[in-house]
Design an enzyme around this catalytic site. Sequence first.
Site, mmCIF file in Angstrom:
data_model
loop_
_atom_site.group_PDB
_atom_site.id
_atom_site.type_symbol
_atom_site.label_atom_id
_atom_site.label_comp_id
_atom_site.label_asym_id
_atom_site.label_seq_id
_atom_site.Cartn_x
_atom_site.Cartn_y
_atom_site.Cartn_z
ATOM 1 N N CYS A 81 0.806 -1.238 -0.125
ATOM 2 C CA CYS A 81 -0.079 0.023 -0.187
ATOM 3 C C CYS A 81 0.828 1.301 0.102
ATOM 4 O O CYS A 81 1.213 1.831 0.759
ATOM 5 C CB CYS A 81 -0.810 -0.021 1.098
ATOM 6 S SG CYS A 81 -1.869 -1.418 1.511
ATOM 7 N N TYR A 309 -12.255 -13.800 -21.604
ATOM 8 C CA TYR A 309 -11.455 -13.594 -20.263
ATOM 9 C C TYR A 309 -12.499 -13.748 -19.167
ATOM 10 O O TYR A 309 -12.485 -12.766 -18.430
ATOM 11 C CB TYR A 309 -10.517 -12.921 -19.993
ATOM 12 C CG TYR A 309 -9.443 -12.565 -21.393
ATOM 13 C CD1 TYR A 309 -8.546 -13.359 -21.266
ATOM 14 C CD2 TYR A 309 -9.871 -11.442 -22.380
ATOM 15 C CE1 TYR A 309 -7.457 -12.914 -22.600
ATOM 16 C CE2 TYR A 309 -8.827 -11.319 -23.462
ATOM 17 C CZ TYR A 309 -7.693 -12.135 -23.508
ATOM 18 O OH TYR A 309 -6.827 -11.830 -24.486
ATOM 19 N N GLU A 330 -12.801 -18.667 -21.342
ATOM 20 C CA GLU A 330 -11.964 -18.703 -20.292
ATOM 21 C C GLU A 330 -10.937 -20.011 -20.486
ATOM 22 O O GLU A 330 -11.543 -21.090 -20.840
ATOM 23 C CB GLU A 330 -12.840 -18.776 -19.211
ATOM 24 C CG GLU A 330 -12.071 -19.240 -17.951
ATOM 25 C CD GLU A 330 -10.908 -17.988 -17.702
ATOM 26 O OE1 GLU A 330 -9.937 -18.373 -17.068
ATOM 27 O OE2 GLU A 330 -11.275 -16.943 -17.718
ATOM 28 N N ASP A 379 -11.836 -8.785 -20.356
ATOM 29 C CA ASP A 379 -11.364 -8.408 -19.176
ATOM 30 C C ASP A 379 -9.933 -9.267 -19.037
ATOM 31 O O ASP A 379 -9.968 -10.341 -18.131
ATOM 32 C CB ASP A 379 -12.309 -8.691 -18.332
ATOM 33 C CG ASP A 379 -11.936 -8.404 -16.488
ATOM 34 O OD1 ASP A 379 -10.806 -7.751 -16.377
ATOM 35 O OD2 ASP A 379 -12.619 -8.587 -15.806
ATOM 36 N N CYS A 406 -7.015 -4.141 -15.383
ATOM 37 C CA CYS A 406 -6.237 -3.534 -14.124
ATOM 38 C C CYS A 406 -5.043 -3.146 -14.322
ATOM 39 O O CYS A 406 -4.265 -2.768 -13.294
ATOM 40 C CB CYS A 406 -6.287 -4.838 -13.302
ATOM 41 S SG CYS A 406 -5.229 -6.190 -14.032
#
Length: 481
Positions: A81, A309, A330, A379, A406
């Site tokens: 973090c 995905y 997938e 994705d 992401c």
Amino acid sequence: MIEKNDIICAVTDAVGSNGEGIIKHEGITFFVPACLPGEKVRFRVLKVKGNIGYGKAEEILTPAEERVRPKCPVFLRCGGCCLQHMDYAMQLTHKATVVKDALRKIAGLHVQVPIAIKSEFPYGYRNKLQIPIGVDKDGKNVIGFYAEHSHRIVPISACAIHPEWAEKLIAVIQRYMTECAVKGYDEENKTGALRHLVAREIGGKYIVTLVSTKRDLPSIPYLIELLSQILHTFTLYININQDDTNVILGKEFHLVHGTGFFEGEEQGIRYEAGPVTFLQVNENVRTKLYKDAIKTVCEDGSEVVIDAYSGGGLLTAMIAKKVKRVYGIELEEEASRCADSLKVKNGLTNMTNICGYVEEKLSGVLKKEKGEKVRLILDPPRAGIARSVLKALLESGIPKLTLISCNPATLARDLGILTGRLIESEGELIKNPAYESAVDGETLSGYYEVEKIQPYDMFPQTKHVETIAVICRSSTKTTQK
């Protein structure tokens, strides 16, 4: 001349994509963690190479209004973090800037990027724990997270972005290892047993996996007894990984307690997940993300949607309730089996699950499904979309694509290719020279143009950000040169 260990006082100019402060001093750009724009900082020089330098903050002389006290006692020692010193409102703005800068620098795309959609829970939000187990320099067992850019484990007993159950689970594994003489894995000497603890919570039930170099761990019944004291309903796997790689899970799983799979529910869809089924780690933001993603591919219910995905099929199933027909592609066999189970549980006769590589299976679906009502949602993992898939998309004629990513860098690369800003030359991606002579606002024929970009803070306190990008076939006709 600036040298290592010099002490410098300067003002932070900006924050980089990894959350570090950017300080320009005497022609050198320094990257110094935990510094915010406008702060006067006294920092120690750690390294200088050419006009790039790295430093460590010794003292914040004039703190910014956005600075907050980190909750974690190992902040900056652990490699996780890196934004805990930044108030949450600034984190949301910063992540939008990271996405915007990546699109501009990598793909030459100048688009408006709104502030990131917030998480209602900036701390304690993760439904998955994935933590290394090893030994310290004295050979003692240690459980914790890796320090930045290393495999040195920083010991922890709790993590601020994980719920309370994670703290209890770490304590139980530590107790089990101590009382049953189980050694953590020594990466240097290739000795010891336990390498990782992986656990996921699904609706108050837990899938726990111990990653080990060997199957026969001692006193497993005692470990199950300890786990029963803190977890009401759980299943336990031993995963065997003897490979000398950074991959956490091996291919061999042994179920030693429980059913192996658990059922959850999201937006009216009952789903099943196992130890390797992909699910977003932040359920609160996942709900927001999926609702918005569905809107991008569903208009009047007559659409045919391909979910590439697709993981365990949760999003695929949600889409199935809104459209004429949906396909999920997938690679992971377990996830595909979960998607098949989900299909049956929810009575979704218009949902087809395909197990295999997207780059191998997508073309067959595209040959079968054609027309203006075909939509595609992708994705991919952090590495982004395979080049062969991008090529197939450009040739497909599909009018609208939705990308979930992401990783801003690979998203920018993929969007650059799909919009024609980036082209391949001698095996490398370069900026497309055709855009240099195009009139402002024009797009190249056969490519896509960006309709919408929206970041989501799936990972508060960290440098990571999830993004939805919607692109449509260009209406403007420009001849490619």
